[in-house]
Design a protein around this motif. Structure first.
Motif, PDB file in Angstrom:
ATOM      1  N   LEU A   1      -1.072   0.757  -1.543  1.00 52.00           N
ATOM      2  CA  LEU A   1       0.123   0.684  -0.709  1.00 52.00           C
ATOM      3  C   LEU A   1       0.292  -0.697  -0.083  1.00 52.00           C
ATOM      4  N   LEU A   2      -0.811  -1.349   0.279  1.00 55.64           N
ATOM      5  CA  LEU A   2      -0.718  -2.702   0.826  1.00 55.64           C
ATOM      6  C   LEU A   2      -0.236  -3.692  -0.233  1.00 55.64           C
ATOM      7  N   VAL A   3      -0.746  -3.559  -1.450  1.00 55.68           N
ATOM      8  CA  VAL A   3      -0.272  -4.439  -2.527  1.00 55.68           C
ATOM      9  C   VAL A   3       1.211  -4.211  -2.767  1.00 55.68           C
ATOM     10  N   ASP A   4       1.621  -2.947  -2.749  1.00 60.90           N
ATOM     11  CA  ASP A   4       3.040  -2.639  -2.916  1.00 60.90           C
ATOM     12  C   ASP A   4       3.876  -3.234  -1.788  1.00 60.90           C
ATOM     13  N   ALA A   5       3.264  -3.348  -0.601  1.00 65.72           N
ATOM     14  CA  ALA A   5       3.969  -3.917   0.557  1.00 65.72           C
ATOM     15  C   ALA A   5       4.006  -5.437   0.535  1.00 65.72           C
ATOM     16  N   GLY A   6       3.403  -6.052  -0.468  1.00 65.30           N
ATOM     17  CA  GLY A   6       3.492  -7.499  -0.606  1.00 65.30           C
ATOM     18  C   GLY A   6       2.191  -8.259  -0.500  1.00 65.30           C
ATOM     19  N   TYR A   7       1.086  -7.573  -0.233  1.00 61.17           N
ATOM     20  CA  TYR A   7      -0.210  -8.240  -0.093  1.00 61.17           C
ATOM     21  C   TYR A   7      -0.898  -8.270  -1.456  1.00 61.17           C
ATOM     22  N   THR A   8      -0.333  -9.058  -2.339  1.00 66.04           N
ATOM     23  CA  THR A   8      -0.672  -8.995  -3.760  1.00 66.04           C
ATOM     24  C   THR A   8      -2.031  -9.596  -4.094  1.00 66.04           C
ATOM     25  N   ASP A   9      -2.650 -10.310  -3.176  1.00 62.53           N
ATOM     26  CA  ASP A   9      -3.967 -10.876  -3.442  1.00 62.53           C
ATOM     27  C   ASP A   9      -5.085  -9.857  -3.219  1.00 62.53           C
ATOM     28  N   LEU A  10      -4.751  -8.687  -2.754  1.00 59.64           N
ATOM     29  CA  LEU A  10      -5.751  -7.679  -2.426  1.00 59.64           C
ATOM     30  C   LEU A  10      -6.189  -6.929  -3.681  1.00 59.64           C
ATOM     31  N   ALA A  11      -7.507  -6.819  -3.871  1.00 62.67           N
ATOM     32  CA  ALA A  11      -8.043  -6.052  -4.991  1.00 62.67           C
ATOM     33  C   ALA A  11      -7.926  -4.559  -4.693  1.00 62.67           C
ATOM     34  N   ILE A  12      -7.603  -3.783  -5.711  1.00 63.64           N
ATOM     35  CA  ILE A  12      -7.500  -2.327  -5.573  1.00 63.64           C
ATOM     36  C   ILE A  12      -8.774  -1.723  -6.138  1.00 63.64           C
ATOM     37  N   ASN A  13      -9.777  -1.584  -5.279  1.00 65.66           N
ATOM     38  CA  ASN A  13     -11.100  -1.134  -5.753  1.00 65.66           C
ATOM     39  C   ASN A  13     -11.809  -0.177  -4.800  1.00 65.66           C
ATOM     40  N   GLY A  14     -11.180   0.203  -3.701  1.00 64.56           N
ATOM     41  CA  GLY A  14     -11.796   1.131  -2.763  1.00 64.56           C
ATOM     42  C   GLY A  14     -12.782   0.506  -1.804  1.00 64.56           C
ATOM     43  N   VAL A  15     -13.002  -0.802  -1.922  1.00 66.42           N
ATOM     44  CA  VAL A  15     -13.955  -1.503  -1.055  1.00 66.42           C
ATOM     45  C   VAL A  15     -13.181  -2.174   0.077  1.00 66.42           C
ATOM     46  N   PHE A  16     -13.499  -1.798   1.305  1.00 69.68           N
ATOM     47  CA  PHE A  16     -12.813  -2.353   2.473  1.00 69.68           C
ATOM     48  C   PHE A  16     -13.491  -3.668   2.843  1.00 69.68           C
ATOM     49  N   GLY A  17     -13.122  -4.729   2.131  1.00 73.57           N
ATOM     50  CA  GLY A  17     -13.722  -6.029   2.364  1.00 73.57           C
ATOM     51  C   GLY A  17     -13.096  -6.749   3.542  1.00 73.57           C
ATOM     52  N   THR A  18     -13.710  -7.851   3.930  1.00 71.43           N
ATOM     53  CA  THR A  18     -13.199  -8.622   5.065  1.00 71.43           C
ATOM     54  C   THR A  18     -11.805  -9.182   4.790  1.00 71.43           C
ATOM     55  N   ASP A  19     -11.447  -9.287   3.508  1.00 71.40           N
ATOM     56  CA  ASP A  19     -10.115  -9.798   3.181  1.00 71.40           C
ATOM     57  C   ASP A  19      -9.009  -8.848   3.621  1.00 71.40           C
ATOM     58  N   MET A  20      -9.353  -7.580   3.831  1.00 73.39           N
ATOM     59  CA  MET A  20      -8.330  -6.622   4.257  1.00 73.39           C
ATOM     60  C   MET A  20      -7.985  -6.762   5.735  1.00 73.39           C
ATOM     61  N   ASN A  21      -8.918  -7.253   6.528  1.00 71.28           N
ATOM     62  CA  ASN A  21      -8.703  -7.309   7.975  1.00 71.28           C
ATOM     63  C   ASN A  21      -7.425  -8.058   8.355  1.00 71.28           C
ATOM     64  N   PRO A  22      -7.245  -9.313   7.912  1.00 68.06           N
ATOM     65  CA  PRO A  22      -6.025 -10.024   8.308  1.00 68.06           C
ATOM     66  C   PRO A  22      -4.765  -9.406   7.707  1.00 68.06           C
ATOM     67  N   MET A  23      -4.884  -8.796   6.539  1.00 68.75           N
ATOM     68  CA  MET A  23      -3.712  -8.170   5.932  1.00 68.75           C
ATOM     69  C   MET A  23      -3.262  -6.960   6.737  1.00 68.75           C
ATOM     70  N   VAL A  24      -4.226  -6.130   7.159  1.00 68.54           N
ATOM     71  CA  VAL A  24      -3.886  -4.971   7.975  1.00 68.54           C
ATOM     72  C   VAL A  24      -3.281  -5.426   9.299  1.00 68.54           C
ATOM     73  N   ALA A  25      -3.891  -6.434   9.906  1.00 68.33           N
ATOM     74  CA  ALA A  25      -3.369  -6.944  11.181  1.00 68.33           C
ATOM     75  C   ALA A  25      -1.956  -7.497  11.022  1.00 68.33           C
ATOM     76  N   ASP A  26      -1.725  -8.224   9.912  1.00 71.51           N
ATOM     77  CA  ASP A  26      -0.384  -8.773   9.680  1.00 71.51           C
ATOM     78  C   ASP A  26       0.622  -7.657   9.450  1.00 71.51           C
ATOM     79  N   PHE A  27       0.248  -6.660   8.673  1.00 73.32           N
ATOM     80  CA  PHE A  27       1.150  -5.530   8.441  1.00 73.32           C
ATOM     81  C   PHE A  27       1.484  -4.835   9.753  1.00 73.32           C
ATOM     82  N   GLN A  28       0.478  -4.596  10.570  1.00 76.82           N
ATOM     83  CA  GLN A  28       0.723  -3.935  11.854  1.00 76.82           C
ATOM     84  C   GLN A  28       1.647  -4.771  12.739  1.00 76.82           C
ATOM     85  N   THR A  29       1.378  -6.058  12.801  1.00 80.53           N
ATOM     86  CA  THR A  29       2.188  -6.934  13.656  1.00 80.53           C
ATOM     87  C   THR A  29       3.641  -6.970  13.206  1.00 80.53           C
ATOM     88  N   THR A  30       3.852  -7.108  11.900  1.00 80.41           N
ATOM     89  CA  THR A  30       5.220  -7.207  11.390  1.00 80.41           C
ATOM     90  C   THR A  30       5.981  -5.891  11.511  1.00 80.41           C
TER      91      THR A  30
END
Length: 379
Positions: free
Chosen positions: A254-283
């Motif tokens: 769902l995040l990739v669909d929302a435009g965060y296309t650099d995110l791997a779809i693998n079920g692993v909640f890596g540190t790369d997700m943190n800023p993306m989630v924060a940006d999604f929440q803020t926007t």
């Protein structure tokens, strides 16, 4: 369960320290008196404590979390579905489990807090679990689910339930145990989840057992005397920075669909997700959560409504989850909302008390990813 003993709740360990005895814990954390060995509970005498079933002492001090318990996670043990329902067998089961966890997995003690046998006997798992249940303040840090070991009470259920459902005696005792845990830790029936909601690459708690969860939650709610109307409309899985799971993979779709296309779809909640989630929440005008936790507002801003004309990554996310939940033979991950996908969605809607219209609205999303919807709590 492929779990590592050191993968307990990281926030607690950062705050307390791996080698810190609970007596030294300060602040809001509870200091519990008494030896590490358990004693029978006057409030819950039907729970067979560690001393009574003959547990070995733990190999290192048992830690108490400083976090608030916020859920129950149910497991199956992937042990044989035996027909010996005796107390003697239940005691041997507890010993076999502890030996496996200590001698093979290298853990300090049994991984889970409590065990329910196929005969309906309830046994303390990790030392001090019964003591902390009696206190109802802070739980033992366990080893049943990485990222949730300091937040969730883990209950193992004897047997393997991919195609078979648990015996009635087990379900009856499980309900009684969940009522006790909910009452002492101020939880509710909608706070009950399955292992695979918070752990990647596991078949636990089994497809057939998982289909019983709506019934288990309803029975717990009724036993607690709580009206379904008191439940939130939706209780989503609160995945966060320290959890890897199939639910995380849905969030990634769902995040990739929302435009965060650099995110791997693998079920692993890596540190790369943190800023993306924060940006999604803020926007989206959502307060940024600690540790990138997916709260209700985040899920409900992220999950789009899908119907028969939908295509793309959100459809793939639904199909991926349906495959795990028992529809792998009929539902392929194609990104096309086809007839088989709709039929599987309708099955899931019926299971959770939703109108089976095949439309993936917010409540259907919540049910599919492992959460609880209010409609499922009505008998």
């Amino acid at each position: 369960m492929a779990i590592h003993e050191h993968e307990v709740d990281r926030r607690t360990l950062f705050r307390v320290g791996l080698g810190t005895a609970v007596a030294a814990v300060v602040g809001t954390e509870v200091a519990l008196a008494g030896p590490a060995g358990a004693t029978p509970s006057p409030e819950f005498p039907w729970i067979i404590d560690c001393d009574t079933w003959g547990a070995r002492p733990p190999s290192s001090p048992i830690q108490i979390t400083g976090n608030t318990t916020n859920k129950i996670i149910l497991h199956h043990m992937a042990f044989p579905n035996v027909t010996d329902y005796s107390r003697e067998h239940a005691v041997q089961l507890a010993k076999d489990c502890q030996n496996l966890h200590m001698d093979t997995n290298g853990w300090a003690d049994t991984g889970q807090h409590f065990t329910v046998s196929r005969g309906g006997y309830v046994l303390e798992g990790r030392h001090r679990s019964l003591e902390t249940l009696d206190a109802g303040l802070h739980q033992v840090i366990s080893a049943h689910c990485p990222g949730e070991n300091g937040n969730a009470i883990g209950i193992e259920n004897e047997g393997t339930y991919i195609t078979e459902t648990p015996p009635q005696a087990l379900l009856d005792s499980l309900v009684e145990l969940c009522v006790a845990v909910c009452g002492k830790f101020r939880l509710n029936a909608w706070d009950i989840f399955g292992h695979w909601d918070f752990r990647l690459g596991t078949d636990c708690p089994g497809i057939a057992f998982y289909a019983e969860f709506p019934q288990v939650r309803r029975r717990v709610l009724a036993a607690m005397g709580v009206s379904p109307s008191a439940a939130p409309a939706r209780r989503w899985p609160d995945i966060w920075r320290f959890v890897d799971s199939q639910v995380v993979q849905v969030a990634q779709y769902l995040l990739v669909d929302a435009g965060y296309t650099d995110l791997a779809i693998n079920g692993v909640f890596g540190t790369d997700m943190n800023p993306m989630v924060a940006d999604f929440q803020t926007t989206h005008g959502i307060p940024v959560t600690a540790d990138a936790t997916f709260d209700t507002a985040t899920w409900e801003a992220l999950a789009p409504v899908l119907d028969k004309d939908a295509t793309g990554l959100p459809v793939e996310a639904v199909q991926y989850m349906l495959g795990i939940k028992g529809y792998a033979d009929t539902v392929a991950v194609t990104g096309e909302y086809d007839h088989n996908t709709m039929k599987a969605v309708q099955d899931m809607q019926r299971l959770h008390g939703l109108h089976p219209n095949g439309k993936v609205d917010l409540s259907t999303w919540c049910a599919v990813v492992g959460g609880t919807v209010r409609e499922a709590l009505y008998a």
